[in-house]
Design a protein around this motif. Structure first.
Motif, PDB file in Angstrom:
ATOM      1  N   ALA A 195       0.814  -1.214   0.000  1.00  0.00           N
ATOM      2  CA  ALA A 195       0.000   0.000   0.000  1.00  0.00           C
ATOM      3  C   ALA A 195       0.848   1.264   0.000  1.00  0.00           C
ATOM      4  O   ALA A 195       0.468   2.278  -0.576  1.00  0.00           O
ATOM      5  CB  ALA A 195      -0.940  -0.011   1.214  1.00  0.00           C
ATOM      6  N   THR A 196       1.994   1.233   0.656  1.00  0.00           N
ATOM      7  CA  THR A 196       2.833   2.426   0.790  1.00  0.00           C
ATOM      8  C   THR A 196       4.169   2.303   0.073  1.00  0.00           C
ATOM      9  O   THR A 196       4.921   3.264  -0.006  1.00  0.00           O
ATOM     10  CB  THR A 196       3.107   2.723   2.273  1.00  0.00           C
ATOM     11  OG1 THR A 196       3.789   1.594   2.857  1.00  0.00           O
ATOM     12  CG2 THR A 196       1.812   2.971   3.025  1.00  0.00           C
ATOM     13  N   ASN A 197       4.481   1.104  -0.448  1.00  0.00           N
ATOM     14  CA  ASN A 197       5.791   0.835  -1.065  1.00  0.00           C
ATOM     15  C   ASN A 197       6.939   1.032  -0.081  1.00  0.00           C
ATOM     16  O   ASN A 197       8.030   1.443  -0.464  1.00  0.00           O
ATOM     17  CB  ASN A 197       6.012   1.699  -2.307  1.00  0.00           C
ATOM     18  CG  ASN A 197       5.255   1.172  -3.513  1.00  0.00           C
ATOM     19  OD1 ASN A 197       4.562   0.167  -3.418  1.00  0.00           O
ATOM     20  ND2 ASN A 197       5.376   1.842  -4.640  1.00  0.00           N
ATOM     21  N   VAL A 198       6.666   0.736   1.182  1.00  0.00           N
ATOM     22  CA  VAL A 198       7.712   0.785   2.205  1.00  0.00           C
ATOM     23  C   VAL A 198       8.266  -0.623   2.385  1.00  0.00           C
ATOM     24  O   VAL A 198       7.531  -1.572   2.663  1.00  0.00           O
ATOM     25  CB  VAL A 198       7.177   1.316   3.545  1.00  0.00           C
ATOM     26  CG1 VAL A 198       8.235   1.161   4.642  1.00  0.00           C
ATOM     27  CG2 VAL A 198       6.792   2.782   3.420  1.00  0.00           C
ATOM     28  N   VAL A 199       9.570  -0.754   2.203  1.00  0.00           N
ATOM     29  CA  VAL A 199      10.260  -2.019   2.426  1.00  0.00           C
ATOM     30  C   VAL A 199      10.818  -2.001   3.845  1.00  0.00           C
ATOM     31  O   VAL A 199      11.658  -1.167   4.180  1.00  0.00           O
ATOM     32  CB  VAL A 199      11.407  -2.219   1.409  1.00  0.00           C
ATOM     33  CG1 VAL A 199      12.117  -3.543   1.664  1.00  0.00           C
ATOM     34  CG2 VAL A 199      10.878  -2.153  -0.010  1.00  0.00           C
ATOM     35  N   ARG A 200      10.337  -2.904   4.676  1.00  0.00           N
ATOM     36  CA  ARG A 200      10.799  -2.987   6.064  1.00  0.00           C
ATOM     37  C   ARG A 200      11.910  -4.031   6.160  1.00  0.00           C
ATOM     38  O   ARG A 200      11.744  -5.157   5.702  1.00  0.00           O
ATOM     39  CB  ARG A 200       9.650  -3.352   7.004  1.00  0.00           C
ATOM     40  CG  ARG A 200       8.578  -2.277   7.107  1.00  0.00           C
ATOM     41  CD  ARG A 200       7.409  -2.782   7.939  1.00  0.00           C
ATOM     42  NE  ARG A 200       6.384  -1.775   8.085  1.00  0.00           N
ATOM     43  CZ  ARG A 200       6.250  -0.977   9.129  1.00  0.00           C
ATOM     44  NH1 ARG A 200       7.097  -1.098  10.139  1.00  0.00           N
ATOM     45  NH2 ARG A 200       5.292  -0.077   9.183  1.00  0.00           N
ATOM     46  N   VAL A 201      12.993  -3.645   6.770  1.00  0.00           N
ATOM     47  CA  VAL A 201      14.136  -4.534   6.931  1.00  0.00           C
ATOM     48  C   VAL A 201      14.472  -4.630   8.417  1.00  0.00           C
ATOM     49  O   VAL A 201      14.690  -3.613   9.074  1.00  0.00           O
ATOM     50  CB  VAL A 201      15.362  -4.006   6.157  1.00  0.00           C
ATOM     51  CG1 VAL A 201      16.577  -4.877   6.447  1.00  0.00           C
ATOM     52  CG2 VAL A 201      15.084  -3.976   4.666  1.00  0.00           C
ATOM     53  N   ASP A 202      14.461  -5.833   8.956  1.00  0.00           N
ATOM     54  CA  ASP A 202      14.917  -6.096  10.323  1.00  0.00           C
ATOM     55  C   ASP A 202      16.181  -6.935  10.231  1.00  0.00           C
ATOM     56  O   ASP A 202      16.179  -8.009   9.596  1.00  0.00           O
ATOM     57  CB  ASP A 202      13.848  -6.851  11.123  1.00  0.00           C
ATOM     58  CG  ASP A 202      12.620  -6.000  11.397  1.00  0.00           C
ATOM     59  OD1 ASP A 202      12.661  -5.225  12.349  1.00  0.00           O
ATOM     60  OD2 ASP A 202      11.638  -6.114  10.640  1.00  0.00           O
TER      61      ASP A 202
ATOM     62  N   TRP B 268       9.845   4.151  -4.063  1.00  0.00           N
ATOM     63  CA  TRP B 268       9.696   3.307  -2.890  1.00  0.00           C
ATOM     64  C   TRP B 268      10.645   3.746  -1.792  1.00  0.00           C
ATOM     65  O   TRP B 268      11.472   4.632  -1.988  1.00  0.00           O
ATOM     66  CB  TRP B 268       9.870   1.829  -3.219  1.00  0.00           C
ATOM     67  CG  TRP B 268      11.078   1.426  -3.998  1.00  0.00           C
ATOM     68  CD1 TRP B 268      11.334   1.681  -5.307  1.00  0.00           C
ATOM     69  CD2 TRP B 268      12.201   0.665  -3.530  1.00  0.00           C
ATOM     70  NE1 TRP B 268      12.533   1.129  -5.698  1.00  0.00           N
ATOM     71  CE2 TRP B 268      13.082   0.499  -4.629  1.00  0.00           C
ATOM     72  CE3 TRP B 268      12.539   0.094  -2.309  1.00  0.00           C
ATOM     73  CZ2 TRP B 268      14.286  -0.197  -4.523  1.00  0.00           C
ATOM     74  CZ3 TRP B 268      13.723  -0.622  -2.212  1.00  0.00           C
ATOM     75  CH2 TRP B 268      14.590  -0.752  -3.298  1.00  0.00           C
ATOM     76  N   TYR B 269      10.480   3.150  -0.625  1.00  0.00           N
ATOM     77  CA  TYR B 269      11.152   3.603   0.582  1.00  0.00           C
ATOM     78  C   TYR B 269      11.685   2.398   1.355  1.00  0.00           C
ATOM     79  O   TYR B 269      11.174   1.290   1.216  1.00  0.00           O
ATOM     80  CB  TYR B 269      10.186   4.392   1.473  1.00  0.00           C
ATOM     81  CG  TYR B 269       9.374   5.415   0.713  1.00  0.00           C
ATOM     82  CD1 TYR B 269       9.791   6.733   0.606  1.00  0.00           C
ATOM     83  CD2 TYR B 269       8.175   5.049   0.078  1.00  0.00           C
ATOM     84  CE1 TYR B 269       9.049   7.674  -0.104  1.00  0.00           C
ATOM     85  CE2 TYR B 269       7.429   5.971  -0.633  1.00  0.00           C
ATOM     86  CZ  TYR B 269       7.873   7.277  -0.725  1.00  0.00           C
ATOM     87  OH  TYR B 269       7.155   8.190  -1.440  1.00  0.00           O
ATOM     88  N   VAL B 270      12.680   2.643   2.189  1.00  0.00           N
ATOM     89  CA  VAL B 270      13.234   1.585   3.025  1.00  0.00           C
ATOM     90  C   VAL B 270      13.202   2.038   4.478  1.00  0.00           C
ATOM     91  O   VAL B 270      13.633   3.157   4.804  1.00  0.00           O
ATOM     92  CB  VAL B 270      14.677   1.236   2.630  1.00  0.00           C
ATOM     93  CG1 VAL B 270      15.315   0.311   3.662  1.00  0.00           C
ATOM     94  CG2 VAL B 270      14.706   0.572   1.253  1.00  0.00           C
ATOM     95  N   LEU B 271      12.664   1.188   5.353  1.00  0.00           N
ATOM     96  CA  LEU B 271      12.699   1.412   6.799  1.00  0.00           C
ATOM     97  C   LEU B 271      13.463   0.245   7.406  1.00  0.00           C
ATOM     98  O   LEU B 271      12.973  -0.884   7.440  1.00  0.00           O
ATOM     99  CB  LEU B 271      11.285   1.484   7.381  1.00  0.00           C
ATOM    100  CG  LEU B 271      11.178   1.584   8.905  1.00  0.00           C
ATOM    101  CD1 LEU B 271      11.928   2.813   9.417  1.00  0.00           C
ATOM    102  CD2 LEU B 271       9.728   1.625   9.349  1.00  0.00           C
ATOM    103  N   ALA B 272      14.695   0.505   7.843  1.00  0.00           N
ATOM    104  CA  ALA B 272      15.580  -0.552   8.341  1.00  0.00           C
ATOM    105  C   ALA B 272      15.756  -0.430   9.849  1.00  0.00           C
ATOM    106  O   ALA B 272      16.155   0.622  10.353  1.00  0.00           O
ATOM    107  CB  ALA B 272      16.933  -0.466   7.637  1.00  0.00           C
ATOM    108  N   ASN B 273      15.434  -1.506  10.543  1.00  0.00           N
ATOM    109  CA  ASN B 273      15.672  -1.551  11.988  1.00  0.00           C
ATOM    110  C   ASN B 273      17.060  -2.153  12.214  1.00  0.00           C
ATOM    111  O   ASN B 273      17.253  -3.361  12.087  1.00  0.00           O
ATOM    112  CB  ASN B 273      14.599  -2.394  12.676  1.00  0.00           C
ATOM    113  CG  ASN B 273      14.729  -2.339  14.195  1.00  0.00           C
ATOM    114  OD1 ASN B 273      15.750  -1.918  14.722  1.00  0.00           O
ATOM    115  ND2 ASN B 273      13.679  -2.760  14.881  1.00  0.00           N
ATOM    116  N   ILE B 274      18.025  -1.282  12.539  1.00  0.00           N
ATOM    117  CA  ILE B 274      19.415  -1.722  12.733  1.00  0.00           C
ATOM    118  C   ILE B 274      19.833  -1.614  14.195  1.00  0.00           C
ATOM    119  O   ILE B 274      21.026  -1.588  14.504  1.00  0.00           O
ATOM    120  CB  ILE B 274      20.368  -0.915  11.831  1.00  0.00           C
ATOM    121  CG1 ILE B 274      20.279   0.591  12.156  1.00  0.00           C
ATOM    122  CG2 ILE B 274      20.054  -1.146  10.366  1.00  0.00           C
ATOM    123  CD1 ILE B 274      21.293   1.431  11.411  1.00  0.00           C
ATOM    124  N   SER B 275      18.823  -1.547  15.081  1.00  0.00           N
ATOM    125  CA  SER B 275      19.117  -1.358  16.503  1.00  0.00           C
ATOM    126  C   SER B 275      20.018  -2.441  17.063  1.00  0.00           C
ATOM    127  O   SER B 275      20.818  -2.193  17.968  1.00  0.00           O
ATOM    128  CB  SER B 275      17.805  -1.307  17.307  1.00  0.00           C
ATOM    129  OG  SER B 275      16.972  -0.273  16.853  1.00  0.00           O
TER     130      SER B 275
END
Length: 461
Positions: A348-355, A384-391
């Motif tokens: 829906a948002t073209n957000v690619v989530r990366v954990d 598109w977009y990338v949201l990466a959780n690198i914590s």
């Protein structure tokens, strides 16, 4: 003159004056499916012809007719399309023509011992749930949901597309086709709800939702939940009694004991809700059930990340030592054993989530790159977009970092608008500034909360 009714149509047979048989694909309880060429359009199709021994059965003919018309008015990417239906005058055999699918059913994958990746399991279940929601909204109950009836095909852009097949024992509220027996045990016992094995008259959408839960367990574990009982009983009739009584062992414990598979924490609760003996206690819709499972998996990933973070060795408190005595050498930081990655795409948002978490080797880095490239392929040519959780992703060795950098290069060259990174703290944000400069990302693309990151990704503010 009537043609004989063959058990199988030989290759090059022209059926119904237009469908040239290429080969037989498979036979089931109602008919045989062939790959054919439509001589009028030169297109390849799947032809299902009713088994000759069922033609004289009024129930058999009506059920074949119901299979043909049950989904005709439902438009869905995830339900096999019916293109033609009728009775061939030459053989007097009822038939239906469907789109020809390229790929394999999930049952074939499981039979070959293929372990389906967790994210792909969720994707396949989500698409199956979409199909079930549409069927149920149209008053149709499949009643035989199982891996063999879930077909994995591929779109032109390379993305997977699930198709629900085989409506041979479907139940519908359509008054046009009446006189069909809906009582009796119809379906495949390993996936049948208690009300099905008890031959209840009021089998409804909840039976498909129950089967969806059983399907989820099998895709995650590699065998059906009731496999052990079927091995022990040796009879579907005896298995029906076990199903009616309900599970005696939790799915998490059974998966661990039989297949050494760790199901996500909380799967027991979810499974109990989707396969409850009481119809009213199950999830109200298939999509609601799979959304709950997806949320459960995400939560388990977050919990694992927190566990990895807390497992990192902490520096010992400083102790005053006499100047003449040497200070002890700190123990080297050891790599945390638990590691992994999870890549998901929000269409829906073209957000690619990366954990990403833990210390990787080159194999992990290569696997991550290949997964990232495969999951983002449908987005190429669009913003598109990338949201990466690198914590919980500590600095990696250079040969591993090369694969991580490769993903971002691929993204920047193929439509990436913005990339945001979640870090554990403000200090972590400061420590990673150097990396942001090296990768060409702005400093403010690092956030400590997901809400802030998403707002910036989608609005630029």
């Amino acid at each position: 003159m009537l043609l004989p009714r063959p058990a199988l149509l030989p290759p090059d047979t022209i059926f119904h004056g237009r469908y040239r048989v290429i080969r037989a694909i498979k036979s089931g309880g109602m008919g045989t499916v062939y790959e054919v060429v439509d001589e009028r359009t030169s297109s390849r199709r799947a032809l299902k012809v009713m088994l000759p021994n069922l033609v004289t059965s009024e129930q058999g003919r009506k059920r074949f007719e119901l299979e043909a018309r049950a989904t005709g008015a439902i438009e869905s990417d995830h339900i096999v399309r019916i293109l033609d239906v009728g009775i061939d005058p030459g053989t007097e055999l009822p038939f239906l023509v469907m789109e020809l699918l390229r790929g394999r059913d999930l049952g074939a994958l499981l039979d070959q011992g293929v372990r389906i990746a967790l994210e792909d399991v969720l994707r396949y279940l989500t698409q199956t749930a979409v199909a079930l929601d549409k069927l149920h909204a149209a008053g149709v109950v499949h009643r035989d949901l199982k891996p063999e009836n879930i077909f994995l095909s591929w779109r032109d852009d390379g993305t997977p597309c699930i198709k629900v097949l085989d409506f041979g024992v479907v139940k519908t509220v359509d008054p046009v086709v009446d006189g069909i027996t809906t009582r009796g045990i119809l379906g495949t016992p390993l996936y049948m709800a208690p009300e099905q094995v008890e031959a209840a008259q009021d089998v409804g959408p909840a039976a498909d939702i129950y089967a969806l839960g059983q399907l989820a367990y099998e895709l995650l574990v590699g065998e059906p939940y009731w496999a052990e009982e079927l091995e022990r009983d040796g009879s579907p009739i005896l298995l029906a009694a076990d199903i009616s009584d309900g599970p005696l062992e939790s799915p998490e414990a059974r998966a661990k004991r039989r297949k050494r598979v760790d199901l996500p924490p909380g799967f027991d609760v979810w499974f109990a809700g989707v396969t409850a003996k009481s119809v009213a206690a199950r999830f109200p819709r298939a999509s609601v059930a799979i959304t709950a499972l997806t949320d459960l998996v995400r939560e388990s990933v977050r919990a694992l990340q927190e566990q990895v973070s807390s497992a990192k060795p902490k520096a010992p408190a400083s102790v005053s030592q006499p100047a003449s005595r040497p200070q002890p050498t700190p123990s080297p930081v050891r790599e945390v054993a638990k590691k992994g990655f999870l890549v998901t795409v929000d269409g829906a948002t073209n957000v690619v989530r990366v954990d990403v978490w833990g210390f990787w080797d080159v194999g992990d880095g290569k696997g991550y790159w290949e997964e990232f490239e495969r999951k983002t392929k449908p987005l190429l040519g669009n913003p598109w977009y990338v949201l990466a959780n690198i914590s919980n992703f500590p600095p990696q060795k250079p040969d591993v970092s090369a694969f991580v950098e490769k993903t971002m290069t691929h993204a920047r060259e193929n439509g990436l608008v913005r990339a945001a990174n979640l870090v554990s703290s403000a200090l972590g944000r400061m420590q990673i500034q150097r990396l942001s400069v090296e990768t060409g990302l702005p400093l403010y693309s690092f956030f400590t909360t997901e809400a802030e990151a998403l707002r910036w990704l989608l609005t630029g503010k």
